[in-house]
Design a protein around this motif. Structure first.
Motif, PDB file in Angstrom:
ATOM      1  N   ALA A 252       0.829  -1.201   0.000  1.00 36.76           N
ATOM      2  CA  ALA A 252       0.000   0.000   0.000  1.00 36.76           C
ATOM      3  C   ALA A 252       0.868   1.258   0.000  1.00 36.76           C
ATOM      4  N   PHE A 253       1.941   1.244   0.773  1.00 38.94           N
ATOM      5  CA  PHE A 253       2.842   2.395   0.811  1.00 38.94           C
ATOM      6  C   PHE A 253       3.719   2.460  -0.438  1.00 38.94           C
ATOM      7  N   ARG A 254       4.054   1.326  -0.999  1.00 40.65           N
ATOM      8  CA  ARG A 254       4.977   1.304  -2.125  1.00 40.65           C
ATOM      9  C   ARG A 254       4.379   1.931  -3.375  1.00 40.65           C
ATOM     10  N   MET A 255       3.082   1.691  -3.619  1.00 43.53           N
ATOM     11  CA  MET A 255       2.463   2.135  -4.867  1.00 43.53           C
ATOM     12  C   MET A 255       1.700   3.442  -4.684  1.00 43.53           C
ATOM     13  N   ASP A 256       1.447   4.093  -5.806  1.00 46.85           N
ATOM     14  CA  ASP A 256       0.802   5.407  -5.738  1.00 46.85           C
ATOM     15  C   ASP A 256      -0.717   5.326  -5.740  1.00 46.85           C
ATOM     16  N   LYS A 257      -1.275   4.165  -6.079  1.00 41.17           N
ATOM     17  CA  LYS A 257      -2.726   4.031  -6.142  1.00 41.17           C
ATOM     18  C   LYS A 257      -3.155   2.734  -5.472  1.00 41.17           C
ATOM     19  N   MET A 258      -4.360   2.746  -4.917  1.00 42.53           N
ATOM     20  CA  MET A 258      -4.877   1.556  -4.254  1.00 42.53           C
ATOM     21  C   MET A 258      -6.376   1.465  -4.479  1.00 42.53           C
ATOM     22  N   ILE A 259      -6.867   0.242  -4.583  1.00 46.31           N
ATOM     23  CA  ILE A 259      -8.312  -0.013  -4.589  1.00 46.31           C
ATOM     24  C   ILE A 259      -8.605  -0.989  -3.456  1.00 46.31           C
ATOM     25  N   VAL A 260      -9.571  -0.627  -2.617  1.00 47.59           N
ATOM     26  CA  VAL A 260      -9.996  -1.512  -1.536  1.00 47.59           C
ATOM     27  C   VAL A 260     -11.364  -2.072  -1.892  1.00 47.59           C
ATOM     28  N   ALA A 261     -11.496  -3.388  -1.751  1.00 50.92           N
ATOM     29  CA  ALA A 261     -12.744  -4.074  -2.095  1.00 50.92           C
ATOM     30  C   ALA A 261     -13.134  -4.961  -0.922  1.00 50.92           C
ATOM     31  N   ALA A 262     -14.337  -4.784  -0.407  1.00 51.98           N
ATOM     32  CA  ALA A 262     -14.708  -5.545   0.787  1.00 51.98           C
ATOM     33  C   ALA A 262     -16.192  -5.828   0.834  1.00 51.98           C
TER      34      ALA A 262
ATOM     35  N   GLY B 227      -9.452   3.976  -4.655  1.00 51.33           N
ATOM     36  CA  GLY B 227     -10.801   3.663  -5.116  1.00 51.33           C
ATOM     37  C   GLY B 227     -11.459   2.651  -4.196  1.00 51.33           C
ATOM     38  N   ILE B 228     -12.790   2.613  -4.203  1.00 51.21           N
ATOM     39  CA  ILE B 228     -13.547   1.768  -3.276  1.00 51.21           C
ATOM     40  C   ILE B 228     -14.532   0.894  -4.044  1.00 51.21           C
ATOM     41  N   ILE B 229     -14.537  -0.404  -3.708  1.00 48.67           N
ATOM     42  CA  ILE B 229     -15.557  -1.339  -4.196  1.00 48.67           C
ATOM     43  C   ILE B 229     -16.188  -2.002  -2.979  1.00 48.67           C
ATOM     44  N   GLU B 230     -17.507  -1.944  -2.874  1.00 52.19           N
ATOM     45  CA  GLU B 230     -18.207  -2.600  -1.776  1.00 52.19           C
ATOM     46  C   GLU B 230     -19.100  -3.704  -2.311  1.00 52.19           C
ATOM     47  N   ASN B 231     -19.366  -4.667  -1.452  1.00 52.19           N
ATOM     48  CA  ASN B 231     -20.264  -5.757  -1.809  1.00 52.19           C
ATOM     49  C   ASN B 231     -21.251  -5.951  -0.664  1.00 52.19           C
ATOM     50  N   GLY B 232     -22.471  -6.312  -1.009  1.00 47.27           N
ATOM     51  CA  GLY B 232     -23.483  -6.578   0.013  1.00 47.27           C
ATOM     52  C   GLY B 232     -24.660  -7.319  -0.599  1.00 47.27           C
ATOM     53  N   SER B 233     -25.377  -8.067   0.224  1.00 49.19           N
ATOM     54  CA  SER B 233     -26.503  -8.838  -0.298  1.00 49.19           C
ATOM     55  C   SER B 233     -27.842  -8.163  -0.063  1.00 49.19           C
ATOM     56  N   TRP B 234     -27.984  -7.444   1.054  1.00 47.86           N
ATOM     57  CA  TRP B 234     -29.267  -6.771   1.277  1.00 47.86           C
ATOM     58  C   TRP B 234     -29.109  -5.316   1.730  1.00 47.86           C
ATOM     59  N   ALA B 235     -27.986  -4.978   2.359  1.00 50.21           N
ATOM     60  CA  ALA B 235     -27.777  -3.589   2.787  1.00 50.21           C
ATOM     61  C   ALA B 235     -26.291  -3.259   2.698  1.00 50.21           C
ATOM     62  N   PRO B 236     -25.772  -3.010   1.499  1.00 45.68           N
ATOM     63  CA  PRO B 236     -24.341  -2.721   1.362  1.00 45.68           C
ATOM     64  C   PRO B 236     -23.922  -1.520   2.217  1.00 45.68           C
ATOM     65  N   CYS B 237     -22.926  -1.720   3.066  1.00 50.45           N
ATOM     66  CA  CYS B 237     -22.495  -0.638   3.957  1.00 50.45           C
ATOM     67  C   CYS B 237     -20.971  -0.591   4.095  1.00 50.45           C
ATOM     68  N   ALA B 238     -20.264  -1.536   3.464  1.00 50.09           N
ATOM     69  CA  ALA B 238     -18.803  -1.561   3.591  1.00 50.09           C
ATOM     70  C   ALA B 238     -18.172  -0.288   3.049  1.00 50.09           C
ATOM     71  N   GLY B 239     -18.726   0.231   1.943  1.00 47.50           N
ATOM     72  CA  GLY B 239     -18.158   1.433   1.331  1.00 47.50           C
ATOM     73  C   GLY B 239     -18.196   2.630   2.259  1.00 47.50           C
ATOM     74  N   ARG B 240     -19.302   2.781   2.963  1.00 45.19           N
ATOM     75  CA  ARG B 240     -19.421   3.906   3.903  1.00 45.19           C
ATOM     76  C   ARG B 240     -18.343   3.836   4.974  1.00 45.19           C
ATOM     77  N   VAL B 241     -18.126   2.637   5.514  1.00 44.12           N
ATOM     78  CA  VAL B 241     -17.124   2.478   6.568  1.00 44.12           C
ATOM     79  C   VAL B 241     -15.717   2.711   6.022  1.00 44.12           C
TER      80      VAL B 241
END
Length: 387
Positions: free
Chosen positions: A293-303, A332-346
């Protein structure tokens, strides 16, 4: 390795290949070294001790190097137990020895050794103070918060050697040969990463010295291409980008988010990303994920979403980045959810607390499993983060 670093300076440290976790959290498949040194002159100085786990071996190395002589000084640059774990035994064996350290280190010593009185042996030194051993003169430079407040480094004017405490250290026993930068980077960002400012202050002090050798408390002695090592430390401690690319860190419960992360990696490569690295936070080494994460200039988190928040390993990852002062990156942010996606907010909330972190839009929401219709949003995120 050669036990003699110079004519008068000997290596007396020990390898520890039995320890599974350094500081009870960092995986060390190739062990760790506890470096210690001996300077023999008219006066004799021990430069730090070792972890008490290896006291018998370390004392054996010390006695062999002393060859019947009695040491005059023990220089303590750092009070962490993996380097100062044998101070009490040294005092018992050589009761007249003088312990040279910063005032803060001397204050700390009784915390680690119950019932020991160091007051008659301790010599507190401050910035710029010197100690003559005969031909060798040691000069002390304070290095607070690299990475503890009592740290100092020592410069031997005769042999132009810097004893750099935890600075320039790396994971891995000396008996195991490997590339320096990879494990030094993982070590730096996980051990010292929060303290870029203090490391910069120390580098400025070192720049005023004629240095031909760096002797750290972990890892190999550095004698050649010192500009390379110092240059990396300069970049790391400024939080500069070392590698242009995208690091994808994902936290997946049933494989749906993992599939999305891997598709995202393919899209980024197709669009010309210079480097793409992917980590499964549930299975891969967390310390290595922090390093990337520190080495590169860009990151995408997916959860995945979880219990009204984010899947715990992602929360842990982002918490690690927060306390290590992650900054100056695009995410960048990618979230996943089945009925109430909330990972992105956190995830967004945690990233917004970090310095100079730009959150790249759009945030992508996946419902349970990726569909073909989701690809357009992933393409849009890829375009935006590579822009």
């Amino acid at each position: 390795m050669d036990k003699m670093i110079t004519r008068d300076i000997a290596y007396i440290g020990v390898d520890d290949t039995d320890l599974d976790l350094f500081e009870s959290q960092y995986i060390i498949p190739n062990g760790i070294s506890y470096n210690s040194y001996l300077i023999k002159d008219e006066k004799i100085a021990i430069m730090d001790t070792a972890d008490n786990r290896k006291i018998d071996e370390w004392l054996g190395n010390l006695r062999t190097a002393l060859d019947g002589c009695t040491p005059d000084y023990l220089v303590v640059q750092h009070m962490e137990p993996d380097h100062a774990g044998c101070i009490a035994e040294i005092l018992e064996e050589y009761p007249a020895i003088k312990i040279v350290a910063s005032a803060r280190a001397i204050q700390m010593m009784p915390q680690f050794f119950e019932g020991k009185d160091f007051s008659q042996n301790a010599i507190a030194v401050k910035e710029g103070d010197t100690l003559s051993l005969g031909e060798h003169t040691l000069q002390f430079f304070m290095a607070p918060m690299v990475h503890w407040p009592e740290v100092m480094v020592t410069y031997d004017k005769k042999d132009k050697v810097v004893f750099s405490a935890d600075g320039f250290g790396k994971f891995g026993a000396l008996s195991h040969e490997e590339d320096w930068a990879c494990e030094a980077r993982r070590y730096y960002f996980n051990i010292c990463g929060k303290y870029g400012g203090p490391v910069q202050a120390l580098l400025k002090k070192l720049a005023t010295l004629d240095v031909e050798c760096i002797c750290p408390l972990h890892g190999p002695i550095l004698k050649e291409n010192l500009g390379y090592y110092i240059g990396l430390y300069d970049a790391w401690s400024k939080y500069d980008v070392e590698t242009e690319g995208v690091f994808i860190a994902y936290a997946s419960i049933h494989g749906g988010t993992a599939a999305v992360a891997n598709v995202m990696a393919e899209i980024l490569r197709e669009k010309g990303a210079k480097k793409v690295s992917v980590a499964d936070l549930s299975r891969d080494d967390m310390a290595e994920a922090i390093e990337d994460a520190f080495r590169m200039d860009k990151m995408i988190v997916a959860a995945a979403s979880y219990d009204g928040g984010v899947f715990p390993v992602m929360h842990d990852f982002l918490h690690h980045l927060q306390i290590k002062a992650y900054q100056k990156r695009r995410v960048g942010i990618i979230e996943n959810g089945s009925w109430a996606p909330c990972a992105g907010r956190v995830m967004r909330g945690m990233l917004e607390q970090m310095k100079d972190v730009e959150i790249v839009e759009p945030m992508v929401t996946i419902l349970s499993r990726m569909k073909q219709s989701d690809r357009a949003a992933l393409e849009a995120l890829a375009d935006a983060i590579l822009k």
